[in-house]
Design a protein around this motif. Structure first.
Motif, short mmCIF file in Angstrom:
data_model
loop_
_atom_site.label_atom_id
_atom_site.label_comp_id
_atom_site.label_asym_id
_atom_site.label_seq_id
_atom_site.Cartn_x
_atom_site.Cartn_y
_atom_site.Cartn_z
N ASP A 10 0.83 -1.19 0.00
CA ASP A 10 0.00 0.00 0.00
C ASP A 10 0.88 1.25 0.00
OD1 ASP A 10 -2.26 1.52 0.06
OD2 ASP A 10 -2.95 0.88 2.04
N ASP A 60 -2.29 4.47 2.69
CA ASP A 60 -3.65 4.00 3.01
C ASP A 60 -4.63 4.01 1.84
OD1 ASP A 60 -3.01 3.46 5.64
OD2 ASP A 60 -3.73 5.38 6.41
N TYR A 61 -4.14 3.86 0.59
CA TYR A 61 -5.07 3.73 -0.53
C TYR A 61 -5.99 2.53 -0.35
CZ TYR A 61 -2.85 7.29 -3.45
OH TYR A 61 -2.39 8.47 -3.95
N TYR A 62 -5.51 1.52 0.35
CA TYR A 62 -6.29 0.31 0.60
C TYR A 62 -7.64 0.65 1.24
CZ TYR A 62 -7.43 -4.27 2.66
OH TYR A 62 -8.06 -5.44 3.04
N ARG A 78 -0.69 -6.73 4.70
CA ARG A 78 -0.62 -5.40 4.11
C ARG A 78 0.55 -4.64 4.71
NH1 ARG A 78 -2.18 -0.81 6.45
NH2 ARG A 78 -2.29 1.06 5.14
N ASP A 101 2.79 -0.77 4.14
CA ASP A 101 2.55 0.56 3.59
C ASP A 101 3.88 1.32 3.50
OD1 ASP A 101 1.68 3.27 3.13
OD2 ASP A 101 -0.26 2.73 3.98
N PHE A 117 -0.52 -0.98 -4.68
CA PHE A 117 -1.44 0.15 -4.70
C PHE A 117 -0.65 1.45 -4.82
CE2 PHE A 117 -5.42 -1.48 -2.26
CZ PHE A 117 -5.38 -2.66 -2.97
N GLN A 118 0.56 1.37 -5.30
CA GLN A 118 1.48 2.50 -5.22
C GLN A 118 1.32 3.55 -6.31
OE1 GLN A 118 4.88 -0.37 -5.01
NE2 GLN A 118 5.64 1.08 -3.49
#
Length: 388
Positions: free
Chosen positions: A46, A49-51, A80, A82, A109-110
């Protein structure tokens, strides 16, 4: 004398028991050798916190893994991590995960900038690297063997927007953007679709606006050039949501088209009312079907929240990964070959296919419109009408 006999007899008994135990131990299989591992180990990388930006992500994963275990016995161990939105830290973490034998698959999710720098790590280690939030077309087009881009490319989205503008008979179009690579890819797609289209032309292009002053200047240009359509693609969701909601308020007669990133539960909670009538091409296409209707009904009943595109995207992704692992085992190459197979995968979204470069492909790219604070698919029969 009797004492010595008892000692000798006891020794014989102890020796016999020890021998028996050793024999039994040799006969019995070792637990570590006999138990088959049915756990797929997935790490989400991640970035800030895009998750948690859309409830559909976590809910879709949770439902997929529960169904997967029931159907196949495969368990998913999800972790997960980050990078805190730090580019250098993100690349360092990606390299470590590529070399980590306890991670079978890594989902990123980067930031788009990170993906190109990291893809080589996973190529070298032979580990599936799956990008779900987007990356630059030039990265996906390189053809990494272990890269999956589970979203439509910028050019594909742009081309579909351009086709939609022609379908709607739009004449004078403005393009507003944030001057980043993905937005430029989208604009290239739009331009390729409307080039030589006759009546459909791009009359105004600019970076921004990002504030009230810039908005006022844009409104002047809209009147001066008699613009009937505004397409806005921005790097930051809130910039896009602000501009489009203001345009809907200030120029309600204009057709306003936005970025796929607006289809987010958090954005819709804050800006949904103002985005009514805004059109987007989703980053993850899905087909209307009885399967989708049943999934949506069950999803909303189970989670207590409204269905979102992210829910079906991550449900299908984890189902695909789990079933590929179930069929082919832990080998990264075997999993990738299964994901890229010609017939694709039949999921909740419909037929899901990736080309030989790992890019998501679709034959029927949908168009969505915001109604009642959620994005819904525009049916073919409605496309020639006016979006209210």
């Amino acid at each position: 004398m009797k004492r010595q006999k008892w000692i000798i007899l006891a020794g014989i008994i102890v020796l016999g028991l020890a021998t028996a135990l050793i024999t039994i131990k040799k006969i019995q299989p070792q637990k570590s050798e006999s138990v088959k591992t049915d756990t797929l180990r997935v790490v989400i990388l991640d970035s800030g916190d895009y998750y948690y930006s859309d409830e559909g992500i976590e809910n879709g994963i949770r439902l997929a893994t529960a169904d997967l275990e029931k159907e196949t016995g495969v368990k998913v161990k999800l972790k997960r991590v980050d990078d805190g939105g730090d580019y250098v830290n993100g690349i360092s973490m990606a390299k470590a995960l590529a070399e980590d034998d306890t991670a079978d698959v890594v989902i990123s999710f980067q930031n788009f900038e990170s993906i190109g720098a990291e893809a080589g790590f996973f190529e070298e280690s032979g580990k599936p690297f799956i990008v779900t939030m987007g990356c630059y077309d030039e990265v996906a087009e390189k053809g990494y063997s272990y890269l999956i881009t589970d979203f439509l490319s910028g050019k594909t989205i742009g081309k579909r927007i351009g086709e939609y503008l022609k379908e709607k008979g739009r004449k004078n179009i403005a393009l507003c953007h944030s001057d980043t690579t993905f937005e430029k890819d989208e604009m290239k797609g739009i331009q390729s679709a409307v080039r030589n289209a006759g009546k459909t032309n791009i009359y105004h292009t600019q970076t921004g606006p990002f504030d009230d002053s810039g908005l006022s200047e844009l409104l002047v240009e809209c009147d001066r050039l008699q613009l009937d359509t505004l397409v806005a693609n921005f790097y930051t969701q809130t910039d896009s949501a602000w501009l489009l909601s203001m345009m809907r308020k200030k120029r309600p007669d204009m057709l306003v088209i936005g970025d796929y990133a607006l289809d987010s539960s958090e954005i819709l909670k804050e800006y949904g009312k103002g985005l009514e009538g805004v059109v987007i091409v989703p980053v993850y296409p899905y087909e209307e079907s009885n399967t989708l209707k049943q999934f949506t009904k069950q999803y909303e009943k189970t989670t207590g929240v409204e269905f979102s595109t992210a829910a079906v995207q991550y449900y299908d992704l984890f189902q695909m990964l789990g079933k590929a692992f179930h069929e082919k085992g832990r080998s990264g190459k075997a999993i990738m070959d299964e994901l890229k197979k010609d017939k694709g995968y039949s999921g909740v979204a419909g037929r899901i296919s990736f080309d030989d470069k790992g890019r998501l492909v679709t034959k029927n790219c949908p168009v969505f419109v915001c109604k009642n604070k959620k994005f819904v698919r525009i049916n073919q029969s409605e496309r020639k009408g006016t979006v209210e």
